[in-house]
Design a protein around this motif. Structure first.
Motif, PDB file in Angstrom:
ATOM      1  N   ASP A   4       0.830  -1.211   0.000  1.00  8.42           N
ATOM      2  CA  ASP A   4       0.000   0.000   0.000  1.00  8.42           C
ATOM      3  C   ASP A   4       0.865   1.261   0.000  1.00  8.42           C
ATOM      4  OD1 ASP A   4       0.794  -0.506   2.632  1.00  8.42           O
ATOM      5  OD2 ASP A   4      -1.127   0.033   3.519  1.00  8.42           O
ATOM      6  N   LYS A   5       1.982   1.235   0.709  1.00  9.51           N
ATOM      7  CA  LYS A   5       2.871   2.407   0.737  1.00  9.51           C
ATOM      8  C   LYS A   5       3.545   2.596  -0.623  1.00  9.51           C
ATOM      9  CE  LYS A   5       6.407   4.858   3.163  1.00  9.51           C
ATOM     10  NZ  LYS A   5       7.285   4.963   4.297  1.00  9.51           N
ATOM     11  N   PHE A   6       3.980   1.492  -1.262  1.00  7.52           N
ATOM     12  CA  PHE A   6       4.609   1.611  -2.583  1.00  7.52           C
ATOM     13  C   PHE A   6       3.633   2.210  -3.588  1.00  7.52           C
ATOM     14  CE2 PHE A   6       5.329   0.138  -6.883  1.00  7.52           C
ATOM     15  CZ  PHE A   6       6.631   0.586  -7.091  1.00  7.52           C
ATOM     16  N   LEU A   7       2.390   1.757  -3.576  1.00  5.53           N
ATOM     17  CA  LEU A   7       1.397   2.274  -4.521  1.00  5.53           C
ATOM     18  C   LEU A   7       1.177   3.771  -4.336  1.00  5.53           C
ATOM     19  CD1 LEU A   7      -1.126  -0.679  -4.394  1.00  5.53           C
ATOM     20  CD2 LEU A   7       0.322  -0.049  -6.327  1.00  5.53           C
ATOM     21  N   LYS A   8       1.204   4.234  -3.083  1.00  4.34           N
ATOM     22  CA  LYS A   8       1.032   5.659  -2.807  1.00  4.34           C
ATOM     23  C   LYS A   8       2.269   6.447  -3.231  1.00  4.34           C
ATOM     24  CE  LYS A   8       0.766   9.008   0.908  1.00  4.34           C
ATOM     25  NZ  LYS A   8       2.025   9.657   0.587  1.00  4.34           N
ATOM     26  N   VAL A   9       3.469   6.010  -2.821  1.00  2.13           N
ATOM     27  CA  VAL A   9       4.703   6.738  -3.123  1.00  2.13           C
ATOM     28  C   VAL A   9       4.947   6.785  -4.635  1.00  2.13           C
ATOM     29  CG1 VAL A   9       7.219   6.720  -2.832  1.00  2.13           C
ATOM     30  CG2 VAL A   9       5.743   6.265  -0.888  1.00  2.13           C
ATOM     31  N   SER A  10       4.634   5.693  -5.342  1.00  2.59           N
ATOM     32  CA  SER A  10       4.835   5.654  -6.792  1.00  2.59           C
ATOM     33  C   SER A  10       3.711   6.353  -7.548  1.00  2.59           C
ATOM     34  CB  SER A  10       4.925   4.207  -7.272  1.00  2.59           C
ATOM     35  OG  SER A  10       3.684   3.554  -7.099  1.00  2.59           O
ATOM     36  N   ARG A  11       2.664   6.732  -6.818  1.00  2.00           N
ATOM     37  CA  ARG A  11       1.496   7.417  -7.363  1.00  2.00           C
ATOM     38  C   ARG A  11       0.699   6.572  -8.372  1.00  2.00           C
ATOM     39  NH1 ARG A  11       4.830  11.310  -5.539  1.00  2.00           N
ATOM     40  NH2 ARG A  11       4.002  13.270  -4.802  1.00  2.00           N
ATOM     41  N   LEU A  12       0.828   5.259  -8.269  1.00  2.00           N
ATOM     42  CA  LEU A  12      -0.070   4.392  -9.043  1.00  2.00           C
ATOM     43  C   LEU A  12      -1.489   4.536  -8.494  1.00  2.00           C
ATOM     44  CD1 LEU A  12       2.064   1.172  -9.495  1.00  2.00           C
ATOM     45  CD2 LEU A  12       1.030   2.516 -11.320  1.00  2.00           C
ATOM     46  N   ILE A  13      -1.590   4.687  -7.166  1.00  2.00           N
ATOM     47  CA  ILE A  13      -2.851   4.975  -6.495  1.00  2.00           C
ATOM     48  C   ILE A  13      -2.571   6.168  -5.583  1.00  2.00           C
ATOM     49  CG2 ILE A  13      -4.594   4.130  -4.879  1.00  2.00           C
ATOM     50  CD1 ILE A  13      -4.173   1.337  -5.992  1.00  2.00           C
ATOM     51  N   LYS A  14      -3.444   7.156  -5.610  1.00  9.02           N
ATOM     52  CA  LYS A  14      -3.165   8.438  -4.961  1.00  9.02           C
ATOM     53  C   LYS A  14      -3.081   8.396  -3.430  1.00  9.02           C
ATOM     54  CE  LYS A  14      -3.671  11.409  -8.611  1.00  9.02           C
ATOM     55  NZ  LYS A  14      -2.672  10.933  -9.511  1.00  9.02           N
ATOM     56  N   ARG A  15      -3.939   7.590  -2.795  1.00  7.15           N
ATOM     57  CA  ARG A  15      -3.981   7.578  -1.327  1.00  7.15           C
ATOM     58  C   ARG A  15      -3.725   6.174  -0.805  1.00  7.15           C
ATOM     59  NH1 ARG A  15      -9.151   9.878  -2.162  1.00  7.15           N
ATOM     60  NH2 ARG A  15      -9.884   8.012  -1.126  1.00  7.15           N
ATOM     61  N   ARG A  16      -3.049   6.106   0.329  1.00  4.00           N
ATOM     62  CA  ARG A  16      -2.710   4.809   0.913  1.00  4.00           C
ATOM     63  C   ARG A  16      -3.968   4.059   1.354  1.00  4.00           C
ATOM     64  NH1 ARG A  16       2.210   3.929   5.193  1.00  4.00           N
ATOM     65  NH2 ARG A  16       2.015   1.675   5.376  1.00  4.00           N
ATOM     66  N   THR A  17      -4.948   4.767   1.872  1.00  5.70           N
ATOM     67  CA  THR A  17      -6.186   4.094   2.294  1.00  5.70           C
ATOM     68  C   THR A  17      -6.904   3.477   1.095  1.00  5.70           C
ATOM     69  OG1 THR A  17      -7.347   6.213   2.218  1.00  5.70           O
ATOM     70  CG2 THR A  17      -6.573   5.480   4.361  1.00  5.70           C
ATOM     71  N   LEU A  18      -6.877   4.165  -0.037  1.00  6.50           N
ATOM     72  CA  LEU A  18      -7.488   3.619  -1.249  1.00  6.50           C
ATOM     73  C   LEU A  18      -6.700   2.399  -1.736  1.00  6.50           C
ATOM     74  CD1 LEU A  18      -9.676   3.883  -3.389  1.00  6.50           C
ATOM     75  CD2 LEU A  18      -8.181   5.441  -4.627  1.00  6.50           C
ATOM     76  N   ALA A  19      -5.375   2.456  -1.648  1.00  2.63           N
ATOM     77  CA  ALA A  19      -4.532   1.318  -2.031  1.00  2.63           C
ATOM     78  C   ALA A  19      -4.867   0.104  -1.162  1.00  2.63           C
ATOM     79  CB  ALA A  19      -3.063   1.686  -1.900  1.00  2.63           C
ATOM     80  N   LYS A  20      -5.099   0.337   0.131  1.00  2.00           N
ATOM     81  CA  LYS A  20      -5.452  -0.757   1.040  1.00  2.00           C
ATOM     82  C   LYS A  20      -6.801  -1.361   0.653  1.00  2.00           C
ATOM     83  CE  LYS A  20      -6.134  -1.781   5.959  1.00  2.00           C
ATOM     84  NZ  LYS A  20      -7.020  -2.867   5.642  1.00  2.00           N
ATOM     85  N   GLU A  21      -7.776  -0.515   0.336  1.00  2.00           N
ATOM     86  CA  GLU A  21      -9.097  -1.007  -0.061  1.00  2.00           C
ATOM     87  C   GLU A  21      -9.014  -1.850  -1.333  1.00  2.00           C
ATOM     88  OE1 GLU A  21     -11.852   2.243  -0.407  1.00  2.00           O
ATOM     89  OE2 GLU A  21     -11.408   2.957   1.614  1.00  2.00           O
ATOM     90  N   VAL A  22      -8.255  -1.370  -2.316  1.00  2.00           N
ATOM     91  CA  VAL A  22      -8.113  -2.095  -3.584  1.00  2.00           C
ATOM     92  C   VAL A  22      -7.470  -3.466  -3.329  1.00  2.00           C
ATOM     93  CG1 VAL A  22      -6.937  -2.087  -5.825  1.00  2.00           C
ATOM     94  CG2 VAL A  22      -8.067  -0.025  -5.008  1.00  2.00           C
ATOM     95  N   ALA A  23      -6.436  -3.494  -2.492  1.00  2.00           N
ATOM     96  CA  ALA A  23      -5.771  -4.763  -2.172  1.00  2.00           C
ATOM     97  C   ALA A  23      -6.719  -5.702  -1.419  1.00  2.00           C
ATOM     98  CB  ALA A  23      -4.524  -4.503  -1.352  1.00  2.00           C
ATOM     99  N   ASP A  24      -7.473  -5.166  -0.477  1.00  2.00           N
ATOM    100  CA  ASP A  24      -8.406  -5.986   0.304  1.00  2.00           C
ATOM    101  C   ASP A  24      -9.514  -6.577  -0.561  1.00  2.00           C
ATOM    102  OD1 ASP A  24      -6.919  -5.489   2.561  1.00  2.00           O
ATOM    103  OD2 ASP A  24      -8.296  -3.982   3.383  1.00  2.00           O
ATOM    104  N   GLN A  25      -9.816  -5.929  -1.684  1.00  2.00           N
ATOM    105  CA  GLN A  25     -10.834  -6.440  -2.611  1.00  2.00           C
ATOM    106  C   GLN A  25     -10.263  -7.502  -3.554  1.00  2.00           C
ATOM    107  OE1 GLN A  25     -12.250  -2.919  -4.574  1.00  2.00           O
ATOM    108  NE2 GLN A  25     -13.271  -2.139  -2.742  1.00  2.00           N
ATOM    109  N   GLY A  26      -8.969  -7.814  -3.432  1.00  2.00           N
ATOM    110  CA  GLY A  26      -8.352  -8.847  -4.265  1.00  2.00           C
ATOM    111  C   GLY A  26      -8.050  -8.382  -5.674  1.00  2.00           C
ATOM    112  N   ARG A  27      -7.855  -7.075  -5.869  1.00  2.00           N
ATOM    113  CA  ARG A  27      -7.645  -6.543  -7.212  1.00  2.00           C
ATOM    114  C   ARG A  27      -6.167  -6.302  -7.537  1.00  2.00           C
ATOM    115  NH1 ARG A  27     -11.765  -1.688  -6.917  1.00  2.00           N
ATOM    116  NH2 ARG A  27     -10.341  -0.892  -8.475  1.00  2.00           N
TER     117      ARG A  27
END
Length: 91
Positions: A4-27
């Motif tokens: 989740d931190k990598f996705l935020k720092v690399s800006r693939l996903i804008k917010r860490r909380t959103l990155a966590k939600e996407v990962a928790d959904q199995g995406r």
């Protein structure tokens, strides 16, 4: 580094909380294996992220704790971007 931190720092996903939600959904998959937000990523790993109707596959080139907007895109290389039809996106 956590996924989740990598996705935020690399800006693939804008917010860490959103990155966590996407990962928790199995995406998100790391090297073909479904990943949790707490999964560790390292240089050379392949990430596959499903954004709605789009599937993006990237390879991690570098890991940094922080990055400026201009540097963020240098942390990964896009291998493949493909559009999913509506039936594939449901699985």
């Amino acid at each position: 580094m956590r996924l989740d931190k990598f996705l935020k720092v690399s800006r693939l996903i804008k917010r860490r909380t959103l990155a966590k939600e996407v990962a928790d959904q199995g995406r998100i998959k790391i090297n073909g294996i479904e990943a949790k937000a707490s999964s560790n990523v390292k240089i050379g790993d392949t990430l596959t992220v499903r954004f709605g109707q789009k599937l993006v596959t990237v390879e991690i080139d570098s890991i940094q704790e922080t990055s400026k907007k201009e540097e963020a895109a240098q942390m990964y290389t896009v291998i493949k971007e493909e559009r999913l039809d509506s039936e594939e996106s449901l699985t």
